[in-house]
Design an enzyme around this catalytic site. Sequence first.
Site, PDB file in Angstrom:
ATOM      1  N   CYS A 110       0.910  -1.440   0.082  1.00  0.00           N
ATOM      2  CA  CYS A 110       0.097  -0.010  -0.073  1.00  0.00           C
ATOM      3  C   CYS A 110       0.727   1.287  -0.048  1.00  0.00           C
ATOM      4  O   CYS A 110       0.451   2.498  -0.369  1.00  0.00           O
ATOM      5  CB  CYS A 110      -0.755  -0.039   1.107  1.00  0.00           C
ATOM      6  SG  CYS A 110      -2.084  -1.470   1.186  1.00  0.00           S
ATOM      7  N   HIS A 251      -3.040   7.177   2.048  1.00  0.00           N
ATOM      8  CA  HIS A 251      -3.618   5.718   1.611  1.00  0.00           C
ATOM      9  C   HIS A 251      -4.955   5.634   2.341  1.00  0.00           C
ATOM     10  O   HIS A 251      -4.833   5.863   3.596  1.00  0.00           O
ATOM     11  CB  HIS A 251      -2.375   4.892   1.899  1.00  0.00           C
ATOM     12  CG  HIS A 251      -2.901   3.363   1.953  1.00  0.00           C
ATOM     13  ND1 HIS A 251      -3.769   2.741   0.841  1.00  0.00           N
ATOM     14  CD2 HIS A 251      -3.038   2.390   2.962  1.00  0.00           C
ATOM     15  CE1 HIS A 251      -4.083   1.425   1.245  1.00  0.00           C
ATOM     16  NE2 HIS A 251      -3.685   1.328   2.208  1.00  0.00           N
ATOM     17  N   ASN A 281     -10.088  -0.585   0.406  1.00  0.00           N
ATOM     18  CA  ASN A 281      -8.797  -0.303   0.200  1.00  0.00           C
ATOM     19  C   ASN A 281      -8.072  -1.067  -1.184  1.00  0.00           C
ATOM     20  O   ASN A 281      -7.948  -2.016  -1.249  1.00  0.00           O
ATOM     21  CB  ASN A 281      -8.207  -1.200   1.510  1.00  0.00           C
ATOM     22  CG  ASN A 281      -6.540  -1.116   1.686  1.00  0.00           C
ATOM     23  OD1 ASN A 281      -5.882  -0.749   0.612  1.00  0.00           O
ATOM     24  ND2 ASN A 281      -5.827  -1.458   2.652  1.00  0.00           N
TER      25      ASN A 281
HETATM   26  N1  ACO Z   1     -17.970  -8.834   9.705  1.00  0.00           N
HETATM   27  C1  ACO Z   1     -18.192  -9.063  11.100  1.00  0.00           C
HETATM   28  N2  ACO Z   1     -17.466  -9.360  11.976  1.00  0.00           N
HETATM   29  C2  ACO Z   1     -16.188  -9.231  11.797  1.00  0.00           C
HETATM   30  C3  ACO Z   1     -15.510  -9.208  10.477  1.00  0.00           C
HETATM   31  C4  ACO Z   1     -16.652  -8.716   9.523  1.00  0.00           C
HETATM   32  N3  ACO Z   1     -16.473  -8.509   7.943  1.00  0.00           N
HETATM   33  N4  ACO Z   1     -14.328  -9.475  10.512  1.00  0.00           N
HETATM   34  C5  ACO Z   1     -13.895  -9.562  11.580  1.00  0.00           C
HETATM   35  N5  ACO Z   1     -15.116  -9.602  12.313  1.00  0.00           N
HETATM   36  C6  ACO Z   1     -15.160  -9.838  13.809  1.00  0.00           C
HETATM   37  C7  ACO Z   1     -13.922 -10.758  14.415  1.00  0.00           C
HETATM   38  O1  ACO Z   1     -14.178 -12.096  14.103  1.00  0.00           O
HETATM   39  C8  ACO Z   1     -13.929 -10.460  15.755  1.00  0.00           C
HETATM   40  O2  ACO Z   1     -15.017 -11.525  16.359  1.00  0.00           O
HETATM   41  P1  ACO Z   1     -14.705 -12.014  17.951  1.00  0.00           P
HETATM   42  O3  ACO Z   1     -14.577 -10.875  18.889  1.00  0.00           O
HETATM   43  O4  ACO Z   1     -15.883 -12.989  18.123  1.00  0.00           O
HETATM   44  O5  ACO Z   1     -13.263 -12.837  17.789  1.00  0.00           O
HETATM   45  C9  ACO Z   1     -14.496  -9.062  15.998  1.00  0.00           C
HETATM   46  O6  ACO Z   1     -15.199  -8.915  14.819  1.00  0.00           O
HETATM   47  C10 ACO Z   1     -13.626  -8.145  16.259  1.00  0.00           C
HETATM   48  O7  ACO Z   1     -12.541  -8.152  15.375  1.00  0.00           O
HETATM   49  P2  ACO Z   1     -11.194  -7.257  15.252  1.00  0.00           P
HETATM   50  O8  ACO Z   1     -10.289  -7.697  14.277  1.00  0.00           O
HETATM   51  O9  ACO Z   1     -10.720  -6.804  16.727  1.00  0.00           O
HETATM   52  O10 ACO Z   1     -11.996  -5.750  14.797  1.00  0.00           O
HETATM   53  P3  ACO Z   1     -11.382  -4.392  14.614  1.00  0.00           P
HETATM   54  O11 ACO Z   1     -12.053  -3.473  15.236  1.00  0.00           O
HETATM   55  O12 ACO Z   1      -9.769  -4.524  15.004  1.00  0.00           O
HETATM   56  O13 ACO Z   1     -11.521  -4.449  13.098  1.00  0.00           O
HETATM   57  C11 ACO Z   1     -10.198  -4.298  11.028  1.00  0.00           C
HETATM   58  C12 ACO Z   1     -11.004  -5.256  12.240  1.00  0.00           C
HETATM   59  C13 ACO Z   1     -11.236  -3.536  10.440  1.00  0.00           C
HETATM   60  C14 ACO Z   1      -9.702  -5.161  10.129  1.00  0.00           C
HETATM   61  C15 ACO Z   1      -8.996  -3.524  11.721  1.00  0.00           C
HETATM   62  O14 ACO Z   1      -8.195  -4.050  12.684  1.00  0.00           O
HETATM   63  C16 ACO Z   1      -8.362  -2.827  10.514  1.00  0.00           C
HETATM   64  O15 ACO Z   1      -8.784  -2.073   9.871  1.00  0.00           O
HETATM   65  N6  ACO Z   1      -7.126  -3.173  10.762  1.00  0.00           N
HETATM   66  C17 ACO Z   1      -6.169  -2.746   9.631  1.00  0.00           C
HETATM   67  C18 ACO Z   1      -5.934  -3.724   8.629  1.00  0.00           C
HETATM   68  C19 ACO Z   1      -5.720  -3.160   7.278  1.00  0.00           C
HETATM   69  O16 ACO Z   1      -6.370  -1.877   6.922  1.00  0.00           O
HETATM   70  N7  ACO Z   1      -5.428  -3.772   6.269  1.00  0.00           N
HETATM   71  C20 ACO Z   1      -5.323  -3.520   4.997  1.00  0.00           C
HETATM   72  C21 ACO Z   1      -4.031  -3.703   4.486  1.00  0.00           C
HETATM   73  S1  ACO Z   1      -2.778  -2.861   5.245  1.00  0.00           S
HETATM   74  C22 ACO Z   1      -3.186  -1.345   4.812  1.00  0.00           C
HETATM   75  O17 ACO Z   1      -3.350  -1.006   3.807  1.00  0.00           O
HETATM   76  C23 ACO Z   1      -2.571  -0.413   6.044  1.00  0.00           C
END
Ligand code: ACO
Length: 324
Positions: A110, A251, A281
């Site tokens: 990214c 980004h 993204n």
């Molecule tokens: N729908 C519903 N529930 C979901 C989903 C979904 N799509 N995805 C995960 N969950 C659940 C998980 O299983 C978890 O359940 P549990 O508590 O029963 O185990 C719960 O939601 C919470 O999960 P977390 O991972 O703690 O959720 P968080 O608030 O951290 O959000 C997210 C997750 C959106 C991925 C966040 O961590 C994030 O944005 N991280 C950055 C990742 C990113 O942007 N990556 C892209 C590539 S790198 C870059 O561009 C920087």
Amino acid sequence: MQILGTGSYAPERILTNHDLEKMVATSDSWIRERTGIRERRIAADGELTSDMAVAAALKALEMADTDPADLDIIIVATISPDMPMPSCAMIVQAKLGATKAFAFDLSAACAGSLYGMTIAEQFIRSGSAKRILVIGAELLSRLVDWTDRNTSVLFGDAAGALVLGPSASPDRGLLSAHLHSDGTMAPVLCIRGGGSQFPQSESVLQSGMHKIAMNGREVYKFAVRVLPEALAEALSANGVTAADIDHVVSHQANVRIMESVLGRVGIPMERCWINLDRYGNTSSASLPISLDEANRAGRLKPGDLIAMMAIGAGMTWGSALMRW
Ligand code: ACO
């Protein structure tokens, strides 16, 4: 170095959060609240990363009034090229007919376009190149595991392009860029199969190792720690403060990451161009797409100070300051 032209392209097909509700155990409200994404674009069958790259490039070249034959270098930032070899940039070079340019791919996920722009600046500052095309193009829908709700809701397909050349005046253009990498973070966001460690095989395919795997929480924590530092580095290198920044072009991974980072640095969110809701993204494409949209919307005025930031798998990250 200055940006002479911007362009972007996104495929027609829209996949909404409601569409995803029918594919994995998720909900529109979960995706919107946790990420800010409402919909993303998906490439048509047969559409390639290089096709999207060329579509974005042609718009940037037109704005820059530059013939492809006059390009010196083409850099394509991508983690989703048409094929492992040759590079996507070679295919783009052929499709554009940019016969003079040497071309290569850049793999920094990214942060790829920010890396590409910074590398381009070195060639332009040294005088060895006058016109460089930097493209961020990603077709992530073919690298996503559509049964994995942790990743499938986040990504989209698109391309953005910048035509770069020498600055018209010394106080305009790229003022600084600070790039960083931390390879110890590689396991938190990766595609483990298909390379020298786990070559393509039946077992790689069956285990899904050829798809994106991510520890989202670790990526999030890392991003909100290092991006404010990178922005602070940009401000301090140029002797300016958060109040001097007219626009942020970032980004777009997660709107909460952007809110947290800008909140810590003290830049109001209204100064940040947001299109994550429409594209998700798009990895290396997201920064040049955001620049193109802000530019074509007339938001960027000559003399405005623009802060850029990006972070991606690796981890790779950085910031830049540009006087428009
Ligand atoms: N729908 C519903 N529930 C979901 C989903 C979904 N799509 N995805 C995960 N969950 C659940 C998980 O299983 C978890 O359940 P549990 O508590 O029963 O185990 C719960 O939601 C919470 O999960 P977390 O991972 O703690 O959720 P968080 O608030 O951290 O959000 C997210 C997750 C959106 C991925 C966040 O961590 C994030 O944005 N991280 C950055 C990742 C990113 O942007 N990556 C892209 C590539 S790198 C870059 O561009 C920087």
